[in-house]
Design a protein around this motif. Sequence first.
Motif, PDB file in Angstrom:
ATOM      1  N   MET A   1      41.289  30.660  45.316  1.00 13.24           N
ATOM      2  CA  MET A   1      42.235  29.727  44.694  1.00 13.24           C
ATOM      3  C   MET A   1      43.281  30.480  43.896  1.00 13.24           C
ATOM      4  SD  MET A   1      42.415  26.543  44.992  1.00 13.24           S
ATOM      5  CE  MET A   1      42.662  25.426  43.640  1.00 13.24           C
ATOM      6  N   LEU A   2      42.787  31.516  43.163  1.00 14.32           N
ATOM      7  CA  LEU A   2      43.705  32.212  42.273  1.00 14.32           C
ATOM      8  C   LEU A   2      44.836  32.887  43.049  1.00 14.32           C
ATOM      9  CD1 LEU A   2      41.292  33.686  39.589  1.00 14.32           C
ATOM     10  CD2 LEU A   2      43.214  32.179  39.191  1.00 14.32           C
ATOM     11  N   ASN A   3      44.594  33.205  44.315  1.00 14.59           N
ATOM     12  CA  ASN A   3      45.630  33.864  45.094  1.00 14.59           C
ATOM     13  C   ASN A   3      46.858  32.994  45.241  1.00 14.59           C
ATOM     14  OD1 ASN A   3      44.405  36.268  45.540  1.00 14.59           O
ATOM     15  ND2 ASN A   3      43.372  35.600  47.394  1.00 14.59           N
ATOM     16  N   TYR A   4      46.702  31.700  45.090  1.00 12.10           N
ATOM     17  CA  TYR A   4      47.849  30.832  45.322  1.00 12.10           C
ATOM     18  C   TYR A   4      48.580  30.476  44.050  1.00 12.10           C
ATOM     19  CZ  TYR A   4      45.689  30.691  49.840  1.00 12.10           C
ATOM     20  OH  TYR A   4      45.148  31.067  51.037  1.00 12.10           O
ATOM     21  N   PHE A   5      48.156  31.062  42.950  1.00  8.61           N
ATOM     22  CA  PHE A   5      48.928  30.841  41.729  1.00  8.61           C
ATOM     23  C   PHE A   5      50.223  31.635  41.834  1.00  8.61           C
ATOM     24  CE2 PHE A   5      45.714  28.463  40.260  1.00  8.61           C
ATOM     25  CZ  PHE A   5      45.127  28.711  39.021  1.00  8.61           C
ATOM     26  N   PRO A   6      51.291  31.061  41.370  1.00  7.57           N
ATOM     27  CA  PRO A   6      52.529  31.852  41.333  1.00  7.57           C
ATOM     28  C   PRO A   6      52.344  33.053  40.415  1.00  7.57           C
ATOM     29  CG  PRO A   6      52.881  29.627  40.444  1.00  7.57           C
ATOM     30  CD  PRO A   6      51.462  29.700  40.854  1.00  7.57           C
ATOM     31  N   GLU A   7      53.071  34.095  40.703  1.00  6.42           N
ATOM     32  CA  GLU A   7      52.900  35.333  39.938  1.00  6.42           C
ATOM     33  C   GLU A   7      53.166  35.136  38.454  1.00  6.42           C
ATOM     34  OE1 GLU A   7      53.523  38.756  43.285  1.00  6.42           O
ATOM     35  OE2 GLU A   7      55.000  38.602  41.674  1.00  6.42           O
ATOM     36  N   GLU A   8      54.065  34.224  38.142  1.00  4.50           N
ATOM     37  CA  GLU A   8      54.382  34.020  36.721  1.00  4.50           C
ATOM     38  C   GLU A   8      53.152  33.544  35.956  1.00  4.50           C
ATOM     39  OE1 GLU A   8      57.708  33.883  39.245  1.00  4.50           O
ATOM     40  OE2 GLU A   8      56.220  32.264  39.120  1.00  4.50           O
ATOM     41  N   VAL A   9      52.328  32.766  36.643  1.00  4.78           N
ATOM     42  CA  VAL A   9      51.126  32.265  35.973  1.00  4.78           C
ATOM     43  C   VAL A   9      50.146  33.406  35.742  1.00  4.78           C
ATOM     44  CG1 VAL A   9      49.142  30.747  36.179  1.00  4.78           C
ATOM     45  CG2 VAL A   9      51.394  29.960  36.939  1.00  4.78           C
ATOM     46  N   LEU A  10      49.963  34.203  36.788  1.00  2.29           N
ATOM     47  CA  LEU A  10      49.071  35.366  36.648  1.00  2.29           C
ATOM     48  C   LEU A  10      49.540  36.273  35.521  1.00  2.29           C
ATOM     49  CD1 LEU A  10      48.079  36.766  40.158  1.00  2.29           C
ATOM     50  CD2 LEU A  10      46.595  35.895  38.354  1.00  2.29           C
ATOM     51  N   GLU A  11      50.834  36.467  35.493  1.00  3.22           N
ATOM     52  CA  GLU A  11      51.392  37.348  34.468  1.00  3.22           C
ATOM     53  C   GLU A  11      51.102  36.789  33.076  1.00  3.22           C
ATOM     54  OE1 GLU A  11      55.358  38.758  35.487  1.00  3.22           O
ATOM     55  OE2 GLU A  11      55.704  39.083  33.345  1.00  3.22           O
ATOM     56  N   HIS A  12      51.253  35.493  32.956  1.00  6.55           N
ATOM     57  CA  HIS A  12      50.992  34.872  31.663  1.00  6.55           C
ATOM     58  C   HIS A  12      49.529  35.030  31.273  1.00  6.55           C
ATOM     59  CE1 HIS A  12      51.558  32.272  28.260  1.00  6.55           C
ATOM     60  NE2 HIS A  12      50.540  31.529  28.643  1.00  6.55           N
ATOM     61  N   VAL A  13      48.649  34.839  32.260  1.00  6.41           N
ATOM     62  CA  VAL A  13      47.218  35.019  31.980  1.00  6.41           C
ATOM     63  C   VAL A  13      46.948  36.460  31.553  1.00  6.41           C
ATOM     64  CG1 VAL A  13      44.923  35.058  33.018  1.00  6.41           C
ATOM     65  CG2 VAL A  13      46.488  33.174  33.531  1.00  6.41           C
ATOM     66  N   PHE A  14      47.535  37.394  32.265  1.00  3.83           N
ATOM     67  CA  PHE A  14      47.300  38.809  31.946  1.00  3.83           C
ATOM     68  C   PHE A  14      47.829  39.194  30.574  1.00  3.83           C
ATOM     69  CE2 PHE A  14      45.344  39.157  35.701  1.00  3.83           C
ATOM     70  CZ  PHE A  14      45.923  39.810  36.787  1.00  3.83           C
ATOM     71  N   VAL A  29      41.141  44.130  41.397  1.00  4.60           N
ATOM     72  CA  VAL A  29      40.624  42.955  42.099  1.00  4.60           C
ATOM     73  C   VAL A  29      41.235  42.809  43.491  1.00  4.60           C
ATOM     74  CG1 VAL A  29      40.652  40.432  42.065  1.00  4.60           C
ATOM     75  CG2 VAL A  29      39.977  41.710  40.022  1.00  4.60           C
ATOM     76  N   CYS A  30      42.538  42.858  43.553  1.00  5.70           N
ATOM     77  CA  CYS A  30      43.186  42.740  44.870  1.00  5.70           C
ATOM     78  C   CYS A  30      44.619  43.232  44.724  1.00  5.70           C
ATOM     79  CB  CYS A  30      43.178  41.293  45.362  1.00  5.70           C
ATOM     80  SG  CYS A  30      44.141  40.185  44.301  1.00  5.70           S
ATOM     81  N   LYS A  31      45.299  43.365  45.867  1.00  5.33           N
ATOM     82  CA  LYS A  31      46.662  43.917  45.846  1.00  5.33           C
ATOM     83  C   LYS A  31      47.593  43.095  44.978  1.00  5.33           C
ATOM     84  CE  LYS A  31      47.946  47.004  49.498  1.00  5.33           C
ATOM     85  NZ  LYS A  31      47.248  47.056  50.793  1.00  5.33           N
ATOM     86  N   SER A  32      47.477  41.798  45.073  1.00  2.40           N
ATOM     87  CA  SER A  32      48.434  40.966  44.343  1.00  2.40           C
ATOM     88  C   SER A  32      48.205  41.079  42.843  1.00  2.40           C
ATOM     89  CB  SER A  32      48.364  39.526  44.867  1.00  2.40           C
ATOM     90  OG  SER A  32      48.107  38.623  43.848  1.00  2.40           O
ATOM     91  N   TRP A  33      46.948  41.115  42.439  1.00  3.29           N
ATOM     92  CA  TRP A  33      46.666  41.293  41.021  1.00  3.29           C
ATOM     93  C   TRP A  33      47.121  42.660  40.554  1.00  3.29           C
ATOM     94  CZ3 TRP A  33      42.034  39.003  38.060  1.00  3.29           C
ATOM     95  CH2 TRP A  33      41.922  37.633  38.372  1.00  3.29           C
ATOM     96  N   TYR A  34      46.929  43.674  41.403  1.00  4.61           N
ATOM     97  CA  TYR A  34      47.363  45.033  41.068  1.00  4.61           C
ATOM     98  C   TYR A  34      48.858  45.036  40.769  1.00  4.61           C
ATOM     99  CZ  TYR A  34      48.351  50.026  41.856  1.00  4.61           C
ATOM    100  OH  TYR A  34      48.769  51.322  41.729  1.00  4.61           O
ATOM    101  N   ASN A  35      49.626  44.343  41.618  1.00  2.00           N
ATOM    102  CA  ASN A  35      51.073  44.345  41.425  1.00  2.00           C
ATOM    103  C   ASN A  35      51.502  43.565  40.197  1.00  2.00           C
ATOM    104  OD1 ASN A  35      52.232  45.999  43.388  1.00  2.00           O
ATOM    105  ND2 ASN A  35      51.690  44.496  44.967  1.00  2.00           N
TER     106      ASN A  35
END
Lengths: 544, 186
Positions: A1-14, A29-35
């Motif tokens: 599920m988390l893979n489909y969050f927009p990057e801005e959301v991930l960034e905010h979480v991070f 965790v994965c390439k997208s999280w790495y980036n």
Amino acid sequence: MLNYFPEEVLEHVFSFLTSHPDRNAASLVCKSWYNVERFSRVKVFIGNCYAIGPERLISRFPRVRSLTLKGKPHFADFNLVPYDWGGYVYPWIEAMAKGSTNLEELRLKRMVVSDESLELLAKSFPNFKSLVLVNCEGFTTDGLAAIASNCRFLRELDLQENEVEDRRGQWLSCFPDSCTSLSSLNFACLKGEVNVAALERLVARCRNLKSLRLNHAVPPDALQKILAQSPQLVDLGAGCFAHDPESETYNKLKNVMQKCSSIRSLSGFLDVNVRCLPSIYPICINLTSLNLSYAPGIYSKELVKLIHKCKKLQRLWILDTIGDKGLGVVASTCKELQELRVFPSDFYGVGNVAVTEEGLVAISAGCPNLNSLLYFCQQMTNAALITVAKNCPNFIRFRLCTLNPTIPDAVTMQPLDEGMYAEQLEMLSIAFAGDSDKGMVYVLNGCKKLKKLEVRDSPFGNMALLTDTGKYETMRSLWMSSCGVTFGGCKTLAEKMPRLNVEIINERDEMEGRPDDRQKVEKMYLYRTLVGPRKDAPDFVLTL
Amino acid sequence: MEKGVAYDNDMNLKATELRLGLPGTDESQKEYSSFVKSNKRSSEEMDSSCNEEECAPAPKALVVGWPPVRSYRKNVLQQQQKKSDSDVSGMYVKVSMDGAPYLRKIDIKVYKNYPDLLIALENMFKCSMGVYSEREGYNGSEYAPTYEDKDGDWMLVGDVPWDMFVTSCKRLRIMKGSEAKGLGCQ
């Protein structure tokens, strides 16, 4: 599920992940999280400046604003590493300047910092705010002048225990009148005179100044004027505290001190007249941190009087002149004590009354919250240590050194956690200890989280070194000096593990072509790295 | 630290026990002569009464990087020591010894610490004063060094930090051990 969050959301979480281990874990965790993680990382910590290169730092973390770097091995503190071994910061500053990094904060430990580096730093980063140098060398007050003149938004200049060549600095006068942003200024380690008038003016216009640590050259009347201007200070390092107690200045100082009710941390007293100590009694009740480890002029009796008033102390750094009895007073007064460091006052003689296991046991009985200890003592017993461990179950940092003068004893440093203490160990320092290779193998096997191991003058040889070579890639570094490892053993290790730099450090006069495989290695330092042998190694360092 | 290490004879874990003490010893002391070069004079004269609890007065430590204290810290403390040393110029005090026909005078500024002073006194008066301990004083020795301080009290040499002693010592008296017993016990 988390893979489909927009990057801005991930960034905010991070953005809520502040610790390096957490961020490092997230990036795996994965390439997208790495980036997402790498573009959002603002603070980078590099425990060994030779594990990675500045170019890779910038390409992976282009938005870095704060960099912490550590250079020389820990044993450099005790003169075991030759002077020009390495640890230069210049390439890092140069690379970041070229890469237009928006650097705001630089924290360095055990690195060589030239004036040239400081000048480049000062001129390349317009938003630079904070410079913290701990145990560094290679610069002069001219470099400080460059920082003062050019960093318009400087908030923090913190110099801790550095070797600084003093060029009769007017560096303090280089802070322009427009500089009002300083919140922390520590120049206690500078040996020379300062422009006192410039200092007074600087303090007067920096209304946010919270932390100020002076060197010994600031005279008593200046201290009094400075304190009058800055009653908001939270941390004070008094350099010279040798007033004439009959003087008008001292009278003024007493009055001013009473108004400094925000001071929570006190240090310095490099030069002290004990008859002036009563002037700080009014603030003692508020103190949570007290460092008198550079004040041999304060005798046990005066020390005890002072400590009696410091009921809220959480951190205490002191000399062993306090004696076991003095530690007893600490134990009965400072119930909230968490960190205690007792340093030796007399390095070669047994003239002074030092501390023994009695003092430590008393502390442990009176201060159950103790979690961090550094204790130099004349003698220690296993029974005492068991008692201490029973009384204080929360140790995260534990360093003990017996100064037994005829035979040096083991120095161990270990964070203690409830129950599983060896498994949590991150750093271990061993000197003059152990009987055979089994000891070192035991440590390497049992301490799963071990990051740094340093060993000197102990009988560990090739068998210990080569038993678990994979382990060294999980650690930051290993130092072995005056042990039993041979040149052949080190070569074998280097061949097996290409991602380790195995450095053989020879004192200059011993370097005679390539040594025989059976020859014992005097000093070996190995560390994991992604960038291969370093190009700045001096000729007495051989990287296998 | 509470979890004891199980001593499995096969593994000989005792050899790997993290403890304070010399390699290969349980209680007794072992010479580690390759690492420590001792000041011969002090170890011969002062070693005689050394037991497990009392440490012999230090030979000059010539081991690189020992004790493990940062050079910055060592330098600062040694600078301060020098400063306070040079503040007072020459401190000659009278020295008497019980039973000796006449007094001597010494300059205590010349000495850097208690062992230096005691060695000099022992040489000057051909007596033995043994090793100082906080609890027992110079118990067991033929003689004990005492001094008169600024307040006129007779104190046992060794109780206070060296610098404090130098500035407060008015005269020295080498007392017979039997008389000094009272002073040793606090």
